[in-house]
Design a protein around this motif. Structure first.
Motif, PDB file in Angstrom:
ATOM      1  N   UNK A  30       0.852  -1.183   0.000  1.00 53.21           N
ATOM      2  CA  UNK A  30       0.000   0.000   0.000  1.00 53.21           C
ATOM      3  C   UNK A  30       0.889   1.234   0.000  1.00 53.21           C
ATOM      4  N   UNK A  31       0.675   2.120  -0.962  1.00 50.04           N
ATOM      5  CA  UNK A  31       1.447   3.353  -1.083  1.00 50.04           C
ATOM      6  C   UNK A  31       0.490   4.535  -1.037  1.00 50.04           C
ATOM      7  N   UNK A  32       0.853   5.547  -0.235  1.00 49.18           N
ATOM      8  CA  UNK A  32       0.055   6.762  -0.158  1.00 49.18           C
ATOM      9  C   UNK A  32       0.995   7.952  -0.295  1.00 49.18           C
ATOM     10  N   UNK A  33       0.848   8.684  -1.404  1.00 47.96           N
ATOM     11  CA  UNK A  33       1.734   9.802  -1.674  1.00 47.96           C
ATOM     12  C   UNK A  33       1.137  11.138  -1.269  1.00 47.96           C
ATOM     13  N   UNK A  34       2.005  12.065  -0.909  1.00 50.03           N
ATOM     14  CA  UNK A  34       1.596  13.410  -0.530  1.00 50.03           C
ATOM     15  C   UNK A  34       2.420  14.417  -1.313  1.00 50.03           C
ATOM     16  N   UNK A  35       1.886  15.637  -1.423  1.00 42.66           N
ATOM     17  CA  UNK A  35       2.593  16.665  -2.158  1.00 42.66           C
ATOM     18  C   UNK A  35       2.726  16.300  -3.620  1.00 42.66           C
ATOM     19  N   UNK A  36       3.947  16.316  -4.131  1.00 43.57           N
ATOM     20  CA  UNK A  36       4.192  16.022  -5.541  1.00 43.57           C
ATOM     21  C   UNK A  36       3.954  14.554  -5.876  1.00 43.57           C
ATOM     22  N   UNK A  37       3.847  13.707  -4.860  1.00 43.17           N
ATOM     23  CA  UNK A  37       3.635  12.270  -5.083  1.00 43.17           C
ATOM     24  C   UNK A  37       2.166  11.863  -4.910  1.00 43.17           C
ATOM     25  N   UNK A  38       1.286  12.862  -4.816  1.00 40.06           N
ATOM     26  CA  UNK A  38      -0.123  12.537  -4.554  1.00 40.06           C
ATOM     27  C   UNK A  38      -0.823  11.963  -5.775  1.00 40.06           C
ATOM     28  N   UNK A  39      -0.373  12.297  -6.968  1.00 45.53           N
ATOM     29  CA  UNK A  39      -1.048  11.833  -8.177  1.00 45.53           C
ATOM     30  C   UNK A  39      -0.589  10.436  -8.572  1.00 45.53           C
ATOM     31  N   UNK A  40      -1.505   9.709  -9.195  1.00 42.29           N
ATOM     32  CA  UNK A  40      -1.178   8.401  -9.761  1.00 42.29           C
ATOM     33  C   UNK A  40       0.002   8.531 -10.722  1.00 42.29           C
ATOM     34  N   UNK A  41       1.009   7.659 -10.575  1.00 44.29           N
ATOM     35  CA  UNK A  41       2.190   7.772 -11.427  1.00 44.29           C
ATOM     36  C   UNK A  41       2.869   6.424 -11.588  1.00 44.29           C
ATOM     37  N   UNK A  42       3.292   6.139 -12.813  1.00 40.97           N
ATOM     38  CA  UNK A  42       4.039   4.909 -13.077  1.00 40.97           C
ATOM     39  C   UNK A  42       5.320   4.859 -12.255  1.00 40.97           C
ATOM     40  N   UNK A  43       5.913   6.005 -11.986  1.00 40.77           N
ATOM     41  CA  UNK A  43       7.179   6.028 -11.252  1.00 40.77           C
ATOM     42  C   UNK A  43       7.040   5.481  -9.836  1.00 40.77           C
ATOM     43  N   UNK A  44       5.820   5.532  -9.276  1.00 36.49           N
ATOM     44  CA  UNK A  44       5.618   5.019  -7.927  1.00 36.49           C
ATOM     45  C   UNK A  44       5.612   3.495  -7.889  1.00 36.49           C
ATOM     46  N   UNK A  45       5.289   2.862  -9.001  1.00 35.75           N
ATOM     47  CA  UNK A  45       5.136   1.408  -8.979  1.00 35.75           C
ATOM     48  C   UNK A  45       6.190   0.667  -9.799  1.00 35.75           C
ATOM     49  N   UNK A  46       6.933   1.369 -10.641  1.00 34.45           N
ATOM     50  CA  UNK A  46       7.820   0.694 -11.597  1.00 34.45           C
ATOM     51  C   UNK A  46       8.832  -0.222 -10.915  1.00 34.45           C
ATOM     52  N   UNK A  47       9.369   0.186  -9.762  1.00 29.96           N
ATOM     53  CA  UNK A  47      10.374  -0.623  -9.063  1.00 29.96           C
ATOM     54  C   UNK A  47       9.752  -1.814  -8.344  1.00 29.96           C
ATOM     55  N   UNK A  48       8.419  -1.864  -8.268  1.00 26.82           N
ATOM     56  CA  UNK A  48       7.739  -2.921  -7.512  1.00 26.82           C
ATOM     57  C   UNK A  48       6.994  -3.912  -8.396  1.00 26.82           C
ATOM     58  N   UNK A  49       6.984  -3.680  -9.706  1.00 28.85           N
ATOM     59  CA  UNK A  49       6.286  -4.585 -10.614  1.00 28.85           C
ATOM     60  C   UNK A  49       7.019  -5.915 -10.716  1.00 28.85           C
ATOM     61  N   UNK A  50       6.269  -7.002 -10.822  1.00 33.71           N
ATOM     62  CA  UNK A  50       6.889  -8.307 -11.031  1.00 33.71           C
ATOM     63  C   UNK A  50       7.524  -8.341 -12.425  1.00 33.71           C
ATOM     64  N   UNK A  51       8.738  -8.817 -12.544  1.00 33.30           N
ATOM     65  CA  UNK A  51       9.387  -8.853 -13.865  1.00 33.30           C
ATOM     66  C   UNK A  51       8.690  -9.838 -14.795  1.00 33.30           C
ATOM     67  N   UNK A  52       8.526  -9.428 -16.046  1.00 35.99           N
ATOM     68  CA  UNK A  52       7.978 -10.298 -17.099  1.00 35.99           C
ATOM     69  C   UNK A  52       6.590 -10.832 -16.766  1.00 35.99           C
ATOM     70  N   UNK A  53       5.826 -10.077 -16.005  1.00 38.25           N
ATOM     71  CA  UNK A  53       4.455 -10.493 -15.661  1.00 38.25           C
ATOM     72  C   UNK A  53       3.472  -9.437 -16.150  1.00 38.25           C
ATOM     73  N   UNK A  54       2.284  -9.855 -16.593  1.00 39.32           N
ATOM     74  CA  UNK A  54       1.279  -8.879 -17.042  1.00 39.32           C
ATOM     75  C   UNK A  54       0.883  -7.932 -15.917  1.00 39.32           C
ATOM     76  N   UNK A  55       0.418  -6.759 -16.308  1.00 38.67           N
ATOM     77  CA  UNK A  55      -0.022  -5.739 -15.361  1.00 38.67           C
ATOM     78  C   UNK A  55      -1.502  -5.475 -15.596  1.00 38.67           C
TER      79      UNK A  55
END
Length: 314
Positions: A93-118
């Motif tokens: 669970x991620x909750x962003x504030x300030x500049x990180x409040x908006x939905x962004x690929x950068x928030x999840x890119x490091x946590x995605x499973x490699x070679x798996x559908x999204x």
């Protein structure tokens, strides 16, 4: 096991997840996809519960982007749930504030499973164009839920306007059992008297009623009348008018429907309203575009000229 990580980074979250596995022997094998949930504040637990239940059929990593606030200093609060607190999955669970409040690929890119559908899921808040959002742009499937919008029908027409292969809506998934029953009936009477008119009765706030009418418009090429009943009651009745007698599928309560056909006894059919977990699990079974939904939302909805009447006017 739940670990809170206030004022953190996605890199620290990833490292903590690996550390938790090493310390506790937590193993998540056979994960088939990454489910990214973009949810409004106050609805996080409902979405997590449904995703956890669905994950028992589809082991996955669940990343929840919970709505934060654009006010105040920029920071990211995280939480990791594994083991019994995460079904067959890992929940981040991620909750962003300030500049990180908006939905962004950068928030999840490091946590995605490699070679798996999204798969991206918006349980509340249909985006203006799901495929053009930061998360939607990297997702193989995009799931919305127009039933939770203030104007569900308007939300459907917005999906039609911005539709991209891979989009779907849970209002369509809730129709699966209705479509199965109606398709079976239509197969039996195919070649007999054609259907000359269709009546679809459902709650005034039911987008599933609109989608069923659109599907029947494509399937039967007959005029459709929408009968709007009390809000919150869901889909109630479909009547197919034929010269040899009407066929009607009526669900008077929430669980059992009655099928009426000319010169046949009434059939009672189990047809319960589907829960969120079942609908989400069904959508996670397929990672290719739902072509039938695509045709219904783009062609059927455009061809459906619904003439709405109230149940009190009938």
């Amino acid at each position: 096991m739940i670990v809170d990580l206030p004022d953190t980074t996605t890199s620290k979250v990833s490292k903590e997840l690996m550390s938790m596995r090493e310390r506790g022997g937590v193993v998540a094998l056979g994960r088939v996809l990454t489910l990214v949930v973009i949810t409004r504040s106050g609805f996080e637990e409902e979405a997590i519960d449904a995703a956890n239940e669905a994950s028992r059929e589809h082991p996955c990593r669940i990343i929840v982007l919970a709505e934060g606030s654009a006010d105040g200093s920029t920071r990211l609060d995280g939480q990791i749930r594994v083991g019994g607190d995460a079904g067959a999955s890992e929940v981040i669970v991620l909750r962003g504030y300030g500049e990180l409040a908006d939905e962004s690929e950068s928030l999840v890119s490091a946590l995605l499973l490699p070679d798996a559908p999204i798969v991206a899921w918006w349980p509340h808040g249909v985006p203006d164009a799901a495929a053009q959002t930061s998360i939607g742009g990297i997702a193989h499937r995009r799931i919305t839920d127009s039933a939770n919008e203030e104007d569900p029908t308007a939300a459907l027409f917005n999906i039609r306007r911005t539709y991209t292969a891979g989009d779907t809506d849970l209002a369509w998934t809730r129709l699966t059992n209705w479509r199965i029953q109606l398709a079976a009936v239509l197969d039996q009477v195919e070649g007999d008297q054609p259907v000359t008119a269709v009546t679809v009765e459902g709650a005034s706030d039911s987008p599933s009623t609109v989608l069923l009418a659109a599907w029947l418009t494509l399937a039967l090429d007959a005029p459709v009348t929408n009968v709007a009943g009390p809000a919150g009651t869901g889909l109630k009745r479909v009547r197919l008018t034929r010269s040899g007698g009407d066929i009607e599928l009526h669900r008077p309560d929430q669980d059992v429907a009655e099928l009426y056909q000319p010169d046949q006894p009434v059939q009672r059919i189990s047809l319960p309203r589907r829960g969120l977990r079942d609908c989400l699990a069904e959508e996670l079974r397929r990672l290719d575009p739902d072509e039938v939904f695509g045709e219904v939302i783009t062609e059927g909805l455009a061809r459906t000229n619904l003439r709405s009447v109230r149940t009190s006017d009938r």
